[in-house]
Design a protein around this motif. Structure first.
Motif, mmCIF file in Angstrom:
data_model
loop_
_atom_site.group_PDB
_atom_site.id
_atom_site.type_symbol
_atom_site.label_atom_id
_atom_site.label_comp_id
_atom_site.label_asym_id
_atom_site.label_seq_id
_atom_site.Cartn_x
_atom_site.Cartn_y
_atom_site.Cartn_z
ATOM 1 N N ARG A 197 0.833 -1.199 0.000
ATOM 2 C CA ARG A 197 0.000 0.000 0.000
ATOM 3 C C ARG A 197 0.871 1.253 0.000
ATOM 4 N NH1 ARG A 197 -5.386 1.087 3.648
ATOM 5 N NH2 ARG A 197 -5.675 3.259 3.071
ATOM 6 N N GLY A 198 0.740 2.052 -1.039
ATOM 7 C CA GLY A 198 1.450 3.308 -1.107
ATOM 8 C C GLY A 198 2.957 3.117 -1.040
ATOM 9 N N THR A 199 3.587 3.880 -0.153
ATOM 10 C CA THR A 199 5.042 3.822 0.004
ATOM 11 C C THR A 199 5.487 2.786 1.019
ATOM 12 O OG1 THR A 199 4.977 5.565 1.683
ATOM 13 C CG2 THR A 199 5.252 6.256 -0.618
ATOM 14 N N ILE A 200 4.546 2.083 1.632
ATOM 15 C CA ILE A 200 4.874 1.098 2.659
ATOM 16 C C ILE A 200 5.199 -0.230 1.997
ATOM 17 C CG2 ILE A 200 4.048 -0.140 4.692
ATOM 18 C CD1 ILE A 200 2.158 2.234 5.173
ATOM 19 N N ASP A 201 6.390 -0.731 2.253
ATOM 20 C CA ASP A 201 6.796 -2.018 1.703
ATOM 21 C C ASP A 201 6.209 -3.134 2.575
ATOM 22 O OD1 ASP A 201 8.209 -3.994 0.177
ATOM 23 O OD2 ASP A 201 9.742 -2.488 -0.248
ATOM 24 N N ASN A 202 6.596 -4.363 2.315
ATOM 25 C CA ASN A 202 6.130 -5.485 3.131
ATOM 26 C C ASN A 202 6.527 -5.253 4.582
ATOM 27 O OD1 ASN A 202 6.998 -6.905 0.241
ATOM 28 N ND2 ASN A 202 5.011 -7.513 1.053
ATOM 29 N N SER A 203 5.650 -5.691 5.505
ATOM 30 C CA SER A 203 5.811 -5.302 6.898
ATOM 31 C C SER A 203 5.247 -6.364 7.832
ATOM 32 C CB SER A 203 5.089 -3.961 7.135
ATOM 33 O OG SER A 203 5.274 -3.494 8.448
ATOM 34 N N VAL A 204 5.885 -6.541 8.972
ATOM 35 C CA VAL A 204 5.395 -7.428 10.035
ATOM 36 C C VAL A 204 5.571 -6.715 11.368
ATOM 37 C CG1 VAL A 204 5.913 -9.559 8.765
ATOM 38 C CG2 VAL A 204 7.615 -8.598 10.333
ATOM 39 N N ASN A 205 4.918 -7.236 12.393
ATOM 40 C CA ASN A 205 5.063 -6.698 13.740
ATOM 41 C C ASN A 205 5.728 -7.720 14.655
ATOM 42 O OD1 ASN A 205 3.767 -4.212 13.214
ATOM 43 N ND2 ASN A 205 1.759 -5.135 13.551
ATOM 44 N N VAL A 206 6.586 -7.232 15.536
ATOM 45 C CA VAL A 206 7.195 -8.046 16.574
ATOM 46 C C VAL A 206 6.757 -7.474 17.914
ATOM 47 C CG1 VAL A 206 9.363 -8.799 17.627
ATOM 48 C CG2 VAL A 206 9.178 -8.637 15.133
ATOM 49 N N ILE A 207 6.112 -8.302 18.724
ATOM 50 C CA ILE A 207 5.580 -7.865 20.020
ATOM 51 C C ILE A 207 6.388 -8.536 21.115
ATOM 52 C CG2 ILE A 207 3.535 -7.795 21.493
ATOM 53 C CD1 ILE A 207 1.869 -8.014 18.865
ATOM 54 N N ARG A 208 6.990 -7.716 21.959
ATOM 55 C CA ARG A 208 7.804 -8.217 23.074
ATOM 56 C C ARG A 208 7.081 -7.899 24.381
ATOM 57 N NH1 ARG A 208 13.056 -9.100 20.898
ATOM 58 N NH2 ARG A 208 13.351 -8.026 18.888
ATOM 59 N N HIS A 209 6.938 -8.916 25.215
ATOM 60 C CA HIS A 209 6.209 -8.748 26.476
ATOM 61 C C HIS A 209 7.076 -9.198 27.643
ATOM 62 C CE1 HIS A 209 3.003 -8.600 29.361
ATOM 63 N NE2 HIS A 209 3.073 -9.882 29.598
ATOM 64 N N ARG A 238 5.216 -4.953 30.835
ATOM 65 C CA ARG A 238 5.708 -4.016 29.832
ATOM 66 C C ARG A 238 5.653 -4.690 28.460
ATOM 67 N NH1 ARG A 238 9.141 -3.544 34.109
ATOM 68 N NH2 ARG A 238 10.727 -4.878 33.154
ATOM 69 N N THR A 239 5.074 -3.984 27.502
ATOM 70 C CA THR A 239 4.913 -4.537 26.155
ATOM 71 C C THR A 239 5.400 -3.535 25.120
ATOM 72 O OG1 THR A 239 3.022 -5.900 26.828
ATOM 73 C CG2 THR A 239 3.257 -5.442 24.482
ATOM 74 N N THR A 240 6.154 -4.030 24.161
ATOM 75 C CA THR A 240 6.673 -3.206 23.074
ATOM 76 C C THR A 240 6.237 -3.804 21.740
ATOM 77 O OG1 THR A 240 8.619 -2.569 24.370
ATOM 78 C CG2 THR A 240 8.761 -2.296 21.987
ATOM 79 N N VAL A 241 5.734 -2.963 20.859
ATOM 80 C CA VAL A 241 5.378 -3.377 19.501
ATOM 81 C C VAL A 241 6.390 -2.757 18.544
ATOM 82 C CG1 VAL A 241 3.643 -3.330 17.671
ATOM 83 C CG2 VAL A 241 2.931 -3.557 20.066
ATOM 84 N N ARG A 275 9.271 1.689 17.026
ATOM 85 C CA ARG A 275 9.019 0.953 18.267
ATOM 86 C C ARG A 275 7.993 1.713 19.100
ATOM 87 N NH1 ARG A 275 13.794 1.076 19.902
ATOM 88 N NH2 ARG A 275 14.494 -1.003 19.238
ATOM 89 N N HIS A 276 6.979 1.002 19.569
ATOM 90 C CA HIS A 276 5.936 1.582 20.405
ATOM 91 C C HIS A 276 5.984 0.904 21.778
ATOM 92 C CE1 HIS A 276 3.816 3.279 16.790
ATOM 93 N NE2 HIS A 276 4.416 2.252 16.228
ATOM 94 N N ASP A 277 6.259 1.671 22.829
ATOM 95 C CA ASP A 277 6.256 1.144 24.190
ATOM 96 C C ASP A 277 4.878 1.389 24.778
ATOM 97 O OD1 ASP A 277 9.542 2.466 24.427
ATOM 98 O OD2 ASP A 277 9.005 0.367 24.143
ATOM 99 N N LEU A 278 4.154 0.322 25.040
ATOM 100 C CA LEU A 278 2.755 0.438 25.439
ATOM 101 C C LEU A 278 2.600 0.340 26.953
ATOM 102 C CD1 LEU A 278 1.017 -1.837 22.782
ATOM 103 C CD2 LEU A 278 1.836 0.520 22.564
ATOM 104 N N ALA A 279 1.749 1.186 27.484
ATOM 105 C CA ALA A 279 1.343 1.077 28.880
ATOM 106 C C ALA A 279 0.071 0.248 28.939
ATOM 107 C CB ALA A 279 1.106 2.464 29.470
ATOM 108 N N LEU A 280 0.035 -0.707 29.837
ATOM 109 C CA LEU A 280 -1.114 -1.591 29.971
ATOM 110 C C LEU A 280 -1.851 -1.291 31.273
ATOM 111 C CD1 LEU A 280 0.594 -4.942 28.892
ATOM 112 C CD2 LEU A 280 -0.607 -3.286 27.446
ATOM 113 N N GLY A 281 -3.009 -1.910 31.427
ATOM 114 C CA GLY A 281 -3.725 -1.798 32.695
ATOM 115 C C GLY A 281 -4.743 -0.678 32.706
ATOM 116 N N VAL A 282 -5.052 -0.187 33.896
ATOM 117 C CA VAL A 282 -6.163 0.745 34.072
ATOM 118 C C VAL A 282 -5.722 2.167 34.370
ATOM 119 C CG1 VAL A 282 -7.749 -1.050 34.865
ATOM 120 C CG2 VAL A 282 -6.317 0.129 36.530
ATOM 121 N N ALA A 283 -4.403 2.442 34.383
ATOM 122 C CA ALA A 283 -3.921 3.780 34.673
ATOM 123 C C ALA A 283 -4.162 4.715 33.484
ATOM 124 C CB ALA A 283 -2.442 3.750 35.032
ATOM 125 N N GLN A 284 -3.743 5.960 33.611
ATOM 126 C CA GLN A 284 -3.941 6.921 32.532
ATOM 127 C C GLN A 284 -3.175 6.497 31.290
ATOM 128 O OE1 GLN A 284 -6.028 9.606 32.479
ATOM 129 N NE2 GLN A 284 -6.743 8.626 34.335
#
Length: 283
Positions: free
Chosen positions: A222-234, A245-248, A265-274
């Motif tokens: 799609r567009g300028t985006i080449d083939n792509s996959v995600n790696v999720i580290r928990h 702690r989870t990173t995508v 890299r996206h560092d995600l906050a989990l749970g019920v906090a802000q």
């Protein structure tokens, strides 16, 4: 540390051989605990396309896999097959269960079949499916990363993609959030992004993230985006949501190096906090 490799929209029948080889090298280097295929495994649901997909999965060796169908995995030009046995070729390649699950002390991953033979491209999640998934989520342990896999997206970033949104998503997202889901993985639109569902749907009970993957192997990029996959580290060390702690990571194929390279890299906050997210770009 637990590692999950998300592979979506491979569209076997339109796969690029050099990208197939590069993804197998990446998987070998990462040694993921699970490879998730979030639909559109084939281009036209033909036997030979599913056979090629099965060969690819077998080349992953001992890596466990979880595969859900996409709309392209139902025959389009064979109305008899679409009506009476739409998943025959898919099940021949990947088994009878169209909604597989994977569970370990660190992971709970639940597949949802959002395809419907009576729909062309659109996906749908029924109330029965919503309740089934919620019951499994509610039984999860506090340390597990709780992941739901659909094909069509539950949230999009662009107005032109709204037509591709999953039907029934509002009740599904709300119910799965109350049940403790952390991530909803999807594909379908060949556009990789991470989106905070707690900012998209009002009144969610907890932080929950949409993680969308691009097309892993197909020439249908799609567009300028080449083939792509995600790696999720928990990282499940410690106790409770605040310690998880989870990173995508988004990995794109590079034409220059003929290899998948870390793009963001996206560092995600989990749970019920802000809600909070930190996004970094390597280099």
């Amino acid at each position: 540390m637990t590692l999950l490799l998300q592979i979506s929209d491979t569209h076997f029948g339109t796969e690029r051989p050099q990208v197939v080889a590069a993804l197998l090298r990446l998987a070998d280097a990462l040694a993921p605990d699970l490879a998730v295929f979030s639909g559109d495994i084939t281009q036209r649901a033909r036997k030979r396309q599913f056979a090629a997909a099965r060969t690819f999965v077998d080349a992953l060796g001992a890596t466990p896999v979880l595969v859900v169908p996409g709309n392209h995995d139902i025959p389009l030009f064979n109305p008899l097959a679409r009506l009476f046995y739409p998943y025959a070729n898919h099940q021949r390649a990947f088994g009878a269960d169209l909604e597989p699950a994977f569970e370990s002390p660190e992971l709970l991953v639940l597949g949802v079949n959002t395809t419907r033979a009576y729909r062309h491209k659109d996906g749908e999640v029924s109330m029965q499916q919503v309740k089934r998934v919620a019951a499994r989520l509610e039984a999860a342990s506090a340390a597990q990363l709780r992941v739901v896999v659909t094909h069509q997206p539950v949230a999009v970033t662009r107005t032109q993609d709204e037509k591709n949104l999953l039907h029934g998503r509002e009740r599904a997202v709300q119910r799965w959030a109350r049940a403790g889901a952390d991530l909803i993985l999807g594909g379908h639109i060949h556009l990789p992004y991470v989106l905070p569902l707690h900012d998209t749907f009002a009144g969610l009970a907890r932080r929950m993230w949409a993680v969308q993957a691009g097309t892993a192997l197909s020439s249908r990029t799609r567009g300028t985006i080449d083939n792509s996959v995600n790696v999720i580290r928990h990282d499940e060390s410690g106790a409770g949501d605040s310690a998880r702690r989870t990173t995508v990571e988004r990995w794109d194929y590079s034409e220059a190096s003929e290899a998948f390279e870390l793009i963001a890299r996206h560092d995600l906050a989990l749970g019920v906090a802000q809600p909070a997210v930190a996004v970094t770009t390597p280099g």
